[in-house]
Scaffold this motif. Structure first.
Motif, mmCIF file in Angstrom:
data_model
loop_
_atom_site.group_PDB
_atom_site.id
_atom_site.type_symbol
_atom_site.label_atom_id
_atom_site.label_comp_id
_atom_site.label_asym_id
_atom_site.label_seq_id
_atom_site.Cartn_x
_atom_site.Cartn_y
_atom_site.Cartn_z
ATOM 1 N N PRO A 26 0.761 -1.278 -0.038
ATOM 2 C CA PRO A 26 -0.104 0.260 -0.054
ATOM 3 C C PRO A 26 1.109 1.125 -0.001
ATOM 4 C CG PRO A 26 -0.163 -1.149 2.138
ATOM 5 C CD PRO A 26 0.827 -1.818 1.424
ATOM 6 N N LEU A 27 0.204 2.401 -0.422
ATOM 7 C CA LEU A 27 0.836 3.727 -0.324
ATOM 8 C C LEU A 27 1.369 4.116 1.040
ATOM 9 C CD1 LEU A 27 -1.122 5.529 -3.072
ATOM 10 C CD2 LEU A 27 0.973 4.685 -3.339
ATOM 11 N N PRO A 28 2.477 4.597 1.303
ATOM 12 C CA PRO A 28 2.871 5.069 2.654
ATOM 13 C C PRO A 28 2.455 6.388 2.913
ATOM 14 C CG PRO A 28 4.768 5.076 1.230
ATOM 15 C CD PRO A 28 3.860 4.691 0.238
ATOM 16 N N THR A 29 2.021 6.974 1.941
ATOM 17 C CA THR A 29 1.327 8.523 2.261
ATOM 18 C C THR A 29 0.096 8.613 1.819
ATOM 19 O OG1 THR A 29 3.385 9.333 2.363
ATOM 20 C CG2 THR A 29 1.866 10.948 2.232
ATOM 21 N N VAL A 30 -0.955 8.406 2.532
ATOM 22 C CA VAL A 30 -2.287 8.717 2.384
ATOM 23 C C VAL A 30 -3.081 9.860 3.254
ATOM 24 C CG1 VAL A 30 -4.749 7.980 2.138
ATOM 25 C CG2 VAL A 30 -2.792 6.388 1.260
ATOM 26 N N VAL A 31 -3.381 10.930 2.941
ATOM 27 C CA VAL A 31 -3.691 12.297 3.756
ATOM 28 C C VAL A 31 -5.164 12.624 3.459
ATOM 29 C CG1 VAL A 31 -3.043 14.431 4.455
ATOM 30 C CG2 VAL A 31 -1.325 12.811 3.829
ATOM 31 N N GLU A 32 -5.887 12.625 4.811
ATOM 32 C CA GLU A 32 -7.211 13.375 4.529
ATOM 33 C C GLU A 32 -6.822 14.839 4.791
ATOM 34 O OE1 GLU A 32 -11.766 12.916 5.967
ATOM 35 O OE2 GLU A 32 -10.058 11.871 7.378
ATOM 36 N N ILE A 33 -7.691 15.776 4.037
ATOM 37 C CA ILE A 33 -7.377 16.969 4.247
ATOM 38 C C ILE A 33 -8.634 17.439 5.013
ATOM 39 C CG2 ILE A 33 -8.064 19.292 2.572
ATOM 40 C CD1 ILE A 33 -5.347 17.308 1.820
ATOM 41 N N ALA A 34 -8.290 18.126 6.001
ATOM 42 C CA ALA A 34 -8.998 18.208 7.349
ATOM 43 C C ALA A 34 -10.183 19.282 6.968
ATOM 44 C CB ALA A 34 -8.014 18.719 8.386
ATOM 45 N N ALA A 35 -9.879 20.278 6.087
ATOM 46 C CA ALA A 35 -11.010 21.259 6.076
ATOM 47 C C ALA A 35 -11.926 20.653 4.963
ATOM 48 C CB ALA A 35 -10.420 22.547 5.578
ATOM 49 N N ILE A 36 -11.587 19.659 4.258
ATOM 50 C CA ILE A 36 -12.488 19.088 3.454
ATOM 51 C C ILE A 36 -12.745 17.617 3.932
ATOM 52 C CG2 ILE A 36 -13.123 18.628 0.833
ATOM 53 C CD1 ILE A 36 -10.794 20.730 0.192
ATOM 54 N N PRO A 37 -13.417 17.193 4.586
ATOM 55 C CA PRO A 37 -13.401 15.767 5.154
ATOM 56 C C PRO A 37 -13.974 14.741 3.997
ATOM 57 C CG PRO A 37 -14.685 17.249 6.929
ATOM 58 C CD PRO A 37 -14.067 17.986 5.429
ATOM 59 N N GLY A 38 -13.118 13.596 3.935
ATOM 60 C CA GLY A 38 -13.480 12.702 2.954
ATOM 61 C C GLY A 38 -12.814 12.893 1.734
ATOM 62 N N THR A 39 -11.902 14.015 1.441
ATOM 63 C CA THR A 39 -10.868 14.117 0.603
ATOM 64 C C THR A 39 -9.776 13.490 0.864
ATOM 65 O OG1 THR A 39 -12.082 16.225 -0.140
ATOM 66 C CG2 THR A 39 -9.693 15.523 -0.981
ATOM 67 N N LEU A 40 -9.352 12.559 -0.023
ATOM 68 C CA LEU A 40 -8.028 11.720 0.403
ATOM 69 C C LEU A 40 -7.057 11.913 -0.589
ATOM 70 C CD1 LEU A 40 -9.245 8.566 1.842
ATOM 71 C CD2 LEU A 40 -8.373 10.505 3.070
ATOM 72 N N PHE A 41 -5.874 12.188 -0.377
ATOM 73 C CA PHE A 41 -4.606 12.277 -1.339
ATOM 74 C C PHE A 41 -3.913 11.158 -1.157
ATOM 75 C CE2 PHE A 41 -3.931 16.719 -3.148
ATOM 76 C CZ PHE A 41 -5.139 17.071 -3.019
#
Length: 193
Positions: A26-41
């Motif tokens: 799996p990718l080591p870096t998956v980040v949820e954007i705090a100001a836009i819940p549910g948006t994952l990079f």
């Protein structure tokens, strides 16, 4: 609905120059954007120069999240985008600077009171955006385009936003290539500010 995790395989070379798997999983870096819940990079890879350095260097996705590609480089990521909601649209404008700050570029946000969408932004890059699953609307200063799985957008440094009006999550793949505005266009863009 949540999407499956991304499985990444990174190749390299052994001491004799033979091809090998350097890492897999799996990718080591998956980040949820705090100001836009549910948006994952989901950060896949990036290069820091052109031509790209080919070697056994470390994983460039480790470290702070950054929206644009490195100078002279590229960036590849998946983004999971939740549906726009009335609450999000009504309260989004004041949170956008926070969202763009989290991804390393507060200055990318171009939203104004009369913007067609609260996520309007611009980067000096050529971005290939591919809808993998779901539906999305590309919002520009003048006009919109409905996109579905298999649609590809070639984003050439234009002011834009991604609006998810489908009621379901959307997953897109983005490949960003560092760019420089044509000098005449750069003058016109400075006149907009």
């Amino acid at each position: 609905m949540s999407f499956p995790s991304i499985h990444r395989v990174v190749t390299g070379h052994d001491e004799q120059g033979r091809s090998v798997v350097s890492s897999e999983g799996p990718l080591p870096t998956v980040v949820e954007i705090a100001a836009i819940p549910g948006t994952l990079f989901h950060e896949v890879w990036s290069t820091s120069q052109t031509p790209a350095r080919v070697g056994n260097d470390g994983d460039p996705t480790l470290g702070p999240l950054v929206l644009s590609p490195p100078a002279g480089g590229t960036r590849m990521r998946f983004v999971d985008i939740p549906p726009d909601t009335d609450d999000f649209l009504a309260n989004a404008q004041h949170r956008m600077r926070e969202a763009f700050s989290q991804i390393g570029e507060a200055q990318a946000s171009t939203v104004k009171n009369d913007s067609p969408h609260p996520l309007m932004h611009r980067t000096e890059s050529v971005d290939y955006g591919i809808v993998i699953d779901g539906e999305m609307t590309l919002v520009l200063d003048r006009g919109e385009v409905a996109l579905k799985a298999g649609s590809v957008v070639v984003q050439r440094g234009t002011n834009h936003a991604w609006a998810n009006r489908s009621g379901k999550p959307c997953r897109m793949l983005f490949i960003l290539v560092d760019g420089r505005y044509d000098p005449d266009l750069a003058l016109r863009l400075r006149g907009e500010d």
